[in-house]
Design a protein around this motif. Structure first.
Motif, PDB file in Angstrom:
ATOM      1  N   GLU A 296       0.826  -1.211   0.000  1.00 50.01           N
ATOM      2  CA  GLU A 296       0.000   0.000   0.000  1.00 50.01           C
ATOM      3  C   GLU A 296       0.858   1.259   0.000  1.00 50.01           C
ATOM      4  OE1 GLU A 296      -2.327  -0.680   3.454  1.00 50.01           O
ATOM      5  OE2 GLU A 296      -3.512  -2.287   2.526  1.00 50.01           O
ATOM      6  N   LEU A 297       1.936   1.253   0.788  1.00 54.75           N
ATOM      7  CA  LEU A 297       2.813   2.420   0.816  1.00 54.75           C
ATOM      8  C   LEU A 297       3.470   2.625  -0.544  1.00 54.75           C
ATOM      9  CD1 LEU A 297       4.321   4.731   2.143  1.00 54.75           C
ATOM     10  CD2 LEU A 297       5.977   3.062   3.035  1.00 54.75           C
ATOM     11  N   CYS A 298       3.927   1.544  -1.161  1.00 58.24           N
ATOM     12  CA  CYS A 298       4.582   1.683  -2.459  1.00 58.24           C
ATOM     13  C   CYS A 298       3.609   2.153  -3.533  1.00 58.24           C
ATOM     14  CB  CYS A 298       5.258   0.375  -2.863  1.00 58.24           C
ATOM     15  SG  CYS A 298       6.827   0.113  -2.014  1.00 58.24           S
ATOM     16  N   GLU A 299       2.358   1.739  -3.447  1.00 55.00           N
ATOM     17  CA  GLU A 299       1.370   2.252  -4.392  1.00 55.00           C
ATOM     18  C   GLU A 299       1.242   3.771  -4.261  1.00 55.00           C
ATOM     19  OE1 GLU A 299      -2.264   0.209  -3.735  1.00 55.00           O
ATOM     20  OE2 GLU A 299      -1.548  -1.707  -4.552  1.00 55.00           O
ATOM     21  N   GLN A 300       1.251   4.264  -3.035  1.00 53.55           N
ATOM     22  CA  GLN A 300       1.169   5.707  -2.814  1.00 53.55           C
ATOM     23  C   GLN A 300       2.436   6.409  -3.311  1.00 53.55           C
ATOM     24  OE1 GLN A 300       0.135   4.991   1.490  1.00 53.55           O
ATOM     25  NE2 GLN A 300      -1.270   6.696   1.108  1.00 53.55           N
ATOM     26  N   LEU A 301       3.591   5.800  -3.075  1.00 48.67           N
ATOM     27  CA  LEU A 301       4.844   6.409  -3.523  1.00 48.67           C
ATOM     28  C   LEU A 301       4.948   6.390  -5.050  1.00 48.67           C
ATOM     29  CD1 LEU A 301       7.232   4.925  -0.820  1.00 48.67           C
ATOM     30  CD2 LEU A 301       6.723   7.361  -1.155  1.00 48.67           C
ATOM     31  N   LEU A 302       4.501   5.325  -5.677  1.00 49.57           N
ATOM     32  CA  LEU A 302       4.540   5.265  -7.146  1.00 49.57           C
ATOM     33  C   LEU A 302       3.688   6.375  -7.761  1.00 49.57           C
ATOM     34  CD1 LEU A 302       4.346   1.429  -7.853  1.00 49.57           C
ATOM     35  CD2 LEU A 302       6.332   2.916  -8.164  1.00 49.57           C
ATOM     36  N   ALA A 303       2.599   6.736  -7.099  1.00 48.78           N
ATOM     37  CA  ALA A 303       1.745   7.810  -7.616  1.00 48.78           C
ATOM     38  C   ALA A 303       2.454   9.160  -7.593  1.00 48.78           C
ATOM     39  CB  ALA A 303       0.456   7.878  -6.800  1.00 48.78           C
ATOM     40  N   LEU A 304       3.558   9.252  -6.839  1.00 50.84           N
ATOM     41  CA  LEU A 304       4.327  10.496  -6.745  1.00 50.84           C
ATOM     42  C   LEU A 304       5.516  10.504  -7.693  1.00 50.84           C
ATOM     43  CD1 LEU A 304       4.071  10.971  -2.883  1.00 50.84           C
ATOM     44  CD2 LEU A 304       2.831  12.218  -4.661  1.00 50.84           C
ATOM     45  N   GLU A 305       5.517   9.609  -8.645  1.00 53.61           N
ATOM     46  CA  GLU A 305       6.371   9.646  -9.828  1.00 53.61           C
ATOM     47  C   GLU A 305       7.871   9.617  -9.529  1.00 53.61           C
ATOM     48  OE1 GLU A 305       5.079  13.089 -11.959  1.00 53.61           O
ATOM     49  OE2 GLU A 305       3.024  12.345 -12.178  1.00 53.61           O
ATOM     50  N   PRO A 306       8.365   8.491  -9.022  1.00 56.82           N
ATOM     51  CA  PRO A 306       9.814   8.383  -8.839  1.00 56.82           C
ATOM     52  C   PRO A 306      10.544   8.496 -10.172  1.00 56.82           C
ATOM     53  CG  PRO A 306       8.766   6.229  -8.631  1.00 56.82           C
ATOM     54  CD  PRO A 306       7.667   7.242  -8.660  1.00 56.82           C
ATOM     55  N   THR A 307      11.735   9.057 -10.120  1.00 58.55           N
ATOM     56  CA  THR A 307      12.575   9.159 -11.311  1.00 58.55           C
ATOM     57  C   THR A 307      13.183   7.804 -11.643  1.00 58.55           C
ATOM     58  OG1 THR A 307      13.138  11.388 -10.560  1.00 58.55           O
ATOM     59  CG2 THR A 307      14.478  10.460 -12.351  1.00 58.55           C
ATOM     60  N   VAL A 308      13.582   7.089 -10.608  1.00 53.12           N
ATOM     61  CA  VAL A 308      14.202   5.762 -10.748  1.00 53.12           C
ATOM     62  C   VAL A 308      13.628   4.844  -9.688  1.00 53.12           C
ATOM     63  CG1 VAL A 308      16.364   4.437 -10.766  1.00 53.12           C
ATOM     64  CG2 VAL A 308      16.366   6.821 -11.558  1.00 53.12           C
ATOM     65  N   ILE A 309      13.351   3.615 -10.064  1.00 55.27           N
ATOM     66  CA  ILE A 309      13.043   2.546  -9.118  1.00 55.27           C
ATOM     67  C   ILE A 309      14.242   1.614  -9.104  1.00 55.27           C
ATOM     68  CG2 ILE A 309      11.565   0.575  -8.574  1.00 55.27           C
ATOM     69  CD1 ILE A 309       9.327   2.052 -10.158  1.00 55.27           C
ATOM     70  N   ARG A 310      14.904   1.474  -7.963  1.00 55.09           N
ATOM     71  CA  ARG A 310      16.056   0.575  -7.832  1.00 55.09           C
ATOM     72  C   ARG A 310      15.603  -0.595  -6.976  1.00 55.09           C
ATOM     73  NH1 ARG A 310      18.704  -3.045  -5.611  1.00 55.09           N
ATOM     74  NH2 ARG A 310      18.366  -1.912  -3.653  1.00 55.09           N
ATOM     75  N   ALA A 311      15.549  -1.788  -7.560  1.00 47.00           N
ATOM     76  CA  ALA A 311      14.945  -2.918  -6.884  1.00 47.00           C
ATOM     77  C   ALA A 311      15.578  -4.218  -7.346  1.00 47.00           C
ATOM     78  CB  ALA A 311      13.432  -2.946  -7.157  1.00 47.00           C
ATOM     79  N   ASN A 312      15.346  -5.287  -6.567  1.00 45.12           N
ATOM     80  CA  ASN A 312      15.755  -6.608  -7.040  1.00 45.12           C
ATOM     81  C   ASN A 312      14.608  -7.225  -7.848  1.00 45.12           C
ATOM     82  OD1 ASN A 312      13.925  -7.953  -5.263  1.00 45.12           O
ATOM     83  ND2 ASN A 312      15.472  -8.128  -3.657  1.00 45.12           N
ATOM     84  N   ALA A 313      14.841  -8.415  -8.349  1.00 44.44           N
ATOM     85  CA  ALA A 313      13.882  -9.016  -9.279  1.00 44.44           C
ATOM     86  C   ALA A 313      12.530  -9.270  -8.628  1.00 44.44           C
ATOM     87  CB  ALA A 313      14.457 -10.312  -9.843  1.00 44.44           C
ATOM     88  N   SER A 314      12.511  -9.799  -7.407  1.00 48.17           N
ATOM     89  CA  SER A 314      11.219 -10.100  -6.777  1.00 48.17           C
ATOM     90  C   SER A 314      10.445  -8.820  -6.489  1.00 48.17           C
ATOM     91  CB  SER A 314      11.420 -10.922  -5.505  1.00 48.17           C
ATOM     92  OG  SER A 314      11.941 -10.141  -4.465  1.00 48.17           O
ATOM     93  N   GLU A 315      11.151  -7.745  -6.148  1.00 48.66           N
ATOM     94  CA  GLU A 315      10.481  -6.467  -5.905  1.00 48.66           C
ATOM     95  C   GLU A 315       9.911  -5.886  -7.188  1.00 48.66           C
ATOM     96  OE1 GLU A 315      13.485  -5.571  -2.168  1.00 48.66           O
ATOM     97  OE2 GLU A 315      13.878  -4.692  -4.139  1.00 48.66           O
ATOM     98  N   VAL A 316      10.645  -6.024  -8.288  1.00 48.71           N
ATOM     99  CA  VAL A 316      10.131  -5.571  -9.582  1.00 48.71           C
ATOM    100  C   VAL A 316       8.870  -6.348  -9.945  1.00 48.71           C
ATOM    101  CG1 VAL A 316      10.581  -5.544 -12.070  1.00 48.71           C
ATOM    102  CG2 VAL A 316      12.298  -4.673 -10.470  1.00 48.71           C
ATOM    103  N   LEU A 317       8.893  -7.659  -9.755  1.00 49.12           N
ATOM    104  CA  LEU A 317       7.719  -8.474 -10.051  1.00 49.12           C
ATOM    105  C   LEU A 317       6.532  -8.044  -9.200  1.00 49.12           C
ATOM    106  CD1 LEU A 317       9.335 -12.011 -10.378  1.00 49.12           C
ATOM    107  CD2 LEU A 317       8.300 -10.668 -12.218  1.00 49.12           C
ATOM    108  N   ALA A 318       6.774  -7.773  -7.921  1.00 48.86           N
ATOM    109  CA  ALA A 318       5.679  -7.349  -7.045  1.00 48.86           C
ATOM    110  C   ALA A 318       5.108  -6.007  -7.494  1.00 48.86           C
ATOM    111  CB  ALA A 318       6.173  -7.275  -5.607  1.00 48.86           C
TER     112      ALA A 318
END
Length: 275
Positions: free
Chosen positions: A106-128
């Protein structure tokens, strides 16, 4: 696509020494600050809602890592990301273990709505984040599904941002262009918080080259991979590796990064190209 020599982006960072506002977790604060300093940027760690948003306005970039979130930190993270979006300050999202709990999703959904310039993540996080099924356990998860790279591209396109997916082979994509980065060392997964520090380093590189987020992110990951390779040759185990990595980042020159990039970075094409 022809990348400029990657050393250009390291040189830009060291010339400007950008201030990176790092909202990171308890485990990573000290190590992330040292890694950011070693590469040539200036870190600051603030979390209080009473001051963090105002400080974001002074920073060259913001890095948000949700590793040890709490309601008060989440509120401050959202406020700072909103400042960054409104002020066109580049910011990096590190969605640690986003698939592990509903609260993180839920927190990441809210943060994604605020338009990050870069998402730095591992593979499982990208899939999620991309909404795919994943059996990821959290920070250390490394799914081997064949469509992970496609998920990174889809996420980048949907968010209109850069996705820097790290693992045994790193992938950097803006949804249309995508690159592979090889390198690093087998000891890197044996030291905690290195990914957290890398997210802050990415923020520093993008702060110094805000109009070239894909290229700057690629340079950041290549610098980390090259420093990891160098550190691994000197280290005797995970403990000494962490110290050697800081030293290797400090020693890395723009010329050495450009030379390393010419061999470790592979442009895989544009959307629709054959892999």
């Amino acid at each position: 696509m022809t990348l400029p020599p990657l050393g250009h982006y390291l040189g830009a960072l060291r010339e400007s020494t950008p201030l990176v506002h790092c909202m990171t977790n308890f485990v990573a604060m000290n190590s992330s600050a040292n890694l950011v300093l070693a590469v040539g940027a200036s870190p600051a760690m603030l979390h209080a809602i009473e001051e963090a948003p105002a400080f974001t306005e002074l920073a060259g970039a913001l890095s948000i890592n949700i590793g040890t979130i709490s309601p008060s930190w989440a509120k401050a993270m959202l406020a700072c990301a909103d400042v960054a979006r409104r002020r066109s300050i580049p910011w990096v999202l590190d969605p640690v273990a986003v698939g592990a709990t509903a609260y993180r999703r839920e927190l990441c959904e809210q943060l994604l709505a605020l338009e990050p310039t870069v998402i730095r993540a591992n593979a499982s996080e990208v899939l999620a984040l991309a909404g795919l099924e994943s059996q990821g356990r959290g920070v250390d998860a490394a799914p081997t599904t064949h469509d992970v790279e496609a998920a990174a591209m889809a996420l980048a396109k949907r968010q209109r941002c850069v996705v820097a997916m790290t693992g045994e082979r790193d992938v950097v994509t803006d949804g249309t262009r995508h690159l592979h980065i090889d390198g690093g060392h087998a000891l890197m997964p044996r030291v905690t918080t290195l990914g957290c520090g890398l997210s802050a380093i990415v923020a520093g590189f993008v702060a110094a080259s805000p109009s070239a987020a894909l290229e700057a992110s690629t340079a950041a990951l290549a610098a980390f991979a090259e420093a990891g390779r160098d550190a691994g040759e000197r280290a005797r185990g995970p403990g000494s590796f962490q110290v050697e990595l800081i030293d290797a980042l400090y020693r890395l020159t723009p010329a050495a990064l450009s030379q390393a990039g010419s061999t470790c970075v592979t442009f895989k094409g544009r959307e629709g190209d054959q892999p």
